[in-house]
Design a protein around this motif. Structure first.
Motif, short mmCIF file in Angstrom:
data_model
loop_
_atom_site.label_atom_id
_atom_site.label_comp_id
_atom_site.label_asym_id
_atom_site.label_seq_id
_atom_site.Cartn_x
_atom_site.Cartn_y
_atom_site.Cartn_z
N GLU A 204 4.83 -3.07 -0.89
CA GLU A 204 5.69 -2.08 -0.24
C GLU A 204 5.88 -0.85 -1.13
OE1 GLU A 204 7.29 -1.91 2.84
OE2 GLU A 204 5.81 -3.45 3.30
N LEU A 205 5.97 -1.08 -2.43
CA LEU A 205 6.07 0.04 -3.37
C LEU A 205 4.85 0.93 -3.26
CD1 LEU A 205 7.32 1.46 -5.89
CD2 LEU A 205 6.09 -0.21 -7.29
N ARG A 206 3.67 0.34 -3.17
CA ARG A 206 2.44 1.13 -3.03
C ARG A 206 2.42 1.86 -1.69
NH1 ARG A 206 -2.85 -2.09 -4.22
NH2 ARG A 206 -1.88 -3.49 -2.72
N ARG A 207 2.91 1.23 -0.63
CA ARG A 207 2.91 1.87 0.68
C ARG A 207 3.83 3.08 0.72
NH1 ARG A 207 5.90 2.40 4.89
NH2 ARG A 207 7.58 1.24 3.90
N ARG A 208 4.95 3.02 0.00
CA ARG A 208 5.92 4.12 0.03
C ARG A 208 5.49 5.32 -0.80
NH1 ARG A 208 9.61 -0.13 -0.99
NH2 ARG A 208 9.78 0.57 -3.15
N ASN A 209 4.45 5.18 -1.61
CA ASN A 209 4.06 6.25 -2.53
C ASN A 209 2.57 6.54 -2.38
OD1 ASN A 209 6.54 6.67 -4.51
ND2 ASN A 209 6.36 4.49 -4.11
N ASP A 210 2.27 7.76 -1.98
CA ASP A 210 0.87 8.18 -1.84
C ASP A 210 0.38 8.73 -3.17
OD1 ASP A 210 -1.55 8.79 -0.76
OD2 ASP A 210 -0.89 10.65 0.18
N SER A 211 0.28 7.82 -4.15
CA SER A 211 -0.11 8.22 -5.50
C SER A 211 -1.18 7.26 -6.01
CB SER A 211 1.10 8.21 -6.43
OG SER A 211 0.70 8.34 -7.78
N GLU A 212 -2.23 7.84 -6.57
CA GLU A 212 -3.31 7.01 -7.11
C GLU A 212 -2.82 6.19 -8.30
OE1 GLU A 212 -7.74 7.57 -9.15
OE2 GLU A 212 -6.72 9.28 -8.23
N GLN A 213 -1.94 6.75 -9.12
CA GLN A 213 -1.45 6.02 -10.29
C GLN A 213 -0.55 4.85 -9.89
OE1 GLN A 213 0.17 8.53 -13.31
NE2 GLN A 213 -1.72 9.66 -13.61
N VAL A 214 0.28 5.03 -8.87
CA VAL A 214 1.09 3.92 -8.39
C VAL A 214 0.20 2.82 -7.84
CG1 VAL A 214 2.85 3.23 -6.72
CG2 VAL A 214 3.07 5.40 -7.94
N ALA A 215 -0.85 3.20 -7.12
CA ALA A 215 -1.79 2.20 -6.61
C ALA A 215 -2.47 1.46 -7.76
CB ALA A 215 -2.83 2.87 -5.71
N MET A 216 -2.83 2.18 -8.82
CA MET A 216 -3.42 1.53 -10.00
C MET A 216 -2.44 0.54 -10.63
SD MET A 216 -5.23 4.85 -11.79
CE MET A 216 -5.35 3.99 -13.36
N PHE A 217 -1.18 0.93 -10.73
CA PHE A 217 -0.15 0.08 -11.32
C PHE A 217 0.00 -1.22 -10.53
CE2 PHE A 217 4.50 -0.89 -11.12
CZ PHE A 217 4.61 -1.50 -12.36
N VAL A 218 0.13 -1.11 -9.21
CA VAL A 218 0.33 -2.30 -8.38
C VAL A 218 -0.92 -3.18 -8.39
CG1 VAL A 218 0.75 -3.09 -6.02
CG2 VAL A 218 2.00 -1.11 -6.92
N THR A 219 -2.10 -2.58 -8.30
CA THR A 219 -3.34 -3.37 -8.31
C THR A 219 -3.52 -4.10 -9.63
OG1 THR A 219 -4.37 -1.77 -6.80
CG2 THR A 219 -5.84 -3.23 -8.01
#
Length: 295
Positions: A204-219
């Motif tokens: 859900e954190l990744r869904r709320r943020n359209d950021s490549e770095q946030v996606a990297m963090f969650v992955t």
């Protein structure tokens, strides 16, 4: 023409007073709009609050005209913007109704007066003014999160390496930070407290943020959890990768800025400089232009 203009202005004044009377009447408001007006009024300015109250009657009608797909699209945009000023989808619809009415009315008045450029600007105001704040908030929020995240990960790695659990370390570090990223971490932790799994909360954190770095963090967190990799090593490596990515993006922005600056210099500064130098040379030469032209 004057009579028609007076009629339009009279209808506008009547519409404003009718809207005020309708606002004062008892009515059942949508849930998130009532909450926004009750709680979010402290998070927004006086003008936006007044606009919300004038347009709240028409918010359900605007949402019906938008349709489910558009409503879902704008709800996601508002989430990406971080609900600036307590903004909700119903509050957005209320503002769109008010600004659309004002823009349309102004456009009609200036069309009748023959001022087509002003009418076009007012029409654009009515259509796009509500969107401008959301677009700006999305961009600013994304930049702040991506600038904060590497330092946050470094501090988190230090706290985890000191022996604190990952959940407790997130809580401890986020309490020392302010801004959108700390807010996002607090929301994620709250979801986990309410029973959501850690994997789903970070999704859900990744869904709320359209950021490549946030996606990297969650992955990276999810892969590290699956593979059993040490969380500290994962956080340190991730922070280094993000800083490297930031440096590459900065170089790309600088490379794109050079042709733009060159074009501006070539288009404006060079001709202006040549005109200034030529005029100075001609005026300083003492040439009698009257004798040349025969006057």
């Amino acid at each position: 023409m004057a009579l028609l203009l007076a009629l339009v202005m009279g209808l506008a004044v009547y519409g404003v007073f009718a809207g005020i009377r309708m606002y004062r009447a008892d009515a059942k408001l949508p849930g998130d709009l009532a909450l926004a007006l009750e709680v979010g009024a402290t998070r927004t300015g006086a003008v936006d609050s007044a606009v919300d109250r004038l347009g709240m009657r028409y918010a359900p009608a605007v949402l019906r005209m938008m349709g489910p797909k558009q409503v879902a699209k704008y709800r996601r945009k508002i989430d990406l913007a971080g609900n600036p000023g307590g903004l909700t989808i119903d509050r957005y619809a209320a503002r769109r109704a008010v600004y659309g009415f004002l823009g349309g009315l102004g456009c009609l008045v200036f069309l009748l007066r023959g001022q087509f450029l002003v009418a076009l600007l007012l029409l654009a105001f009515g259509v796009f003014w509500t969107e401008v704040g959301i677009w700006s908030a999305i961009r600013v929020r994304k930049d702040v999160i991506e600038r904060t995240l590497p330092d946050f990960l470094d501090v988190l790695a230090v706290v985890v390496s000191a022996g604190l659990g990952f959940r407790q370390a997130l809580d401890r570090v986020s309490s020392k930070y302010e801004g959108p990223w700390a807010d996002e971490i607090r929301i994620t932790l709250r979801q986990m407290d309410l029973g959501m799994s850690r994997r789903q909360a970070f999704a859900e954190l990744r869904r709320r943020n359209d950021s490549e770095q946030v996606a990297m963090f969650v992955t990276a967190l999810q892969q590290g959890e699956e593979l059993g990799a040490p969380i500290v090593d994962t956080l340190v490596a991730l922070a280094k990768d993000m800083r490297r990515t930031d440096a590459q993006n900065a170089r790309r922005k600088a490379a794109r800025a050079v042709p733009k600056a060159t074009m501006m210099i070539t288009t404006f500064m060079v001709p202006a400089t040549m005109i200034l130098l030529g005029a100075g040379l001609i005026l300083g030469s003492g040439t009698d232009f009257g004798s040349i032209t025969g006057e």
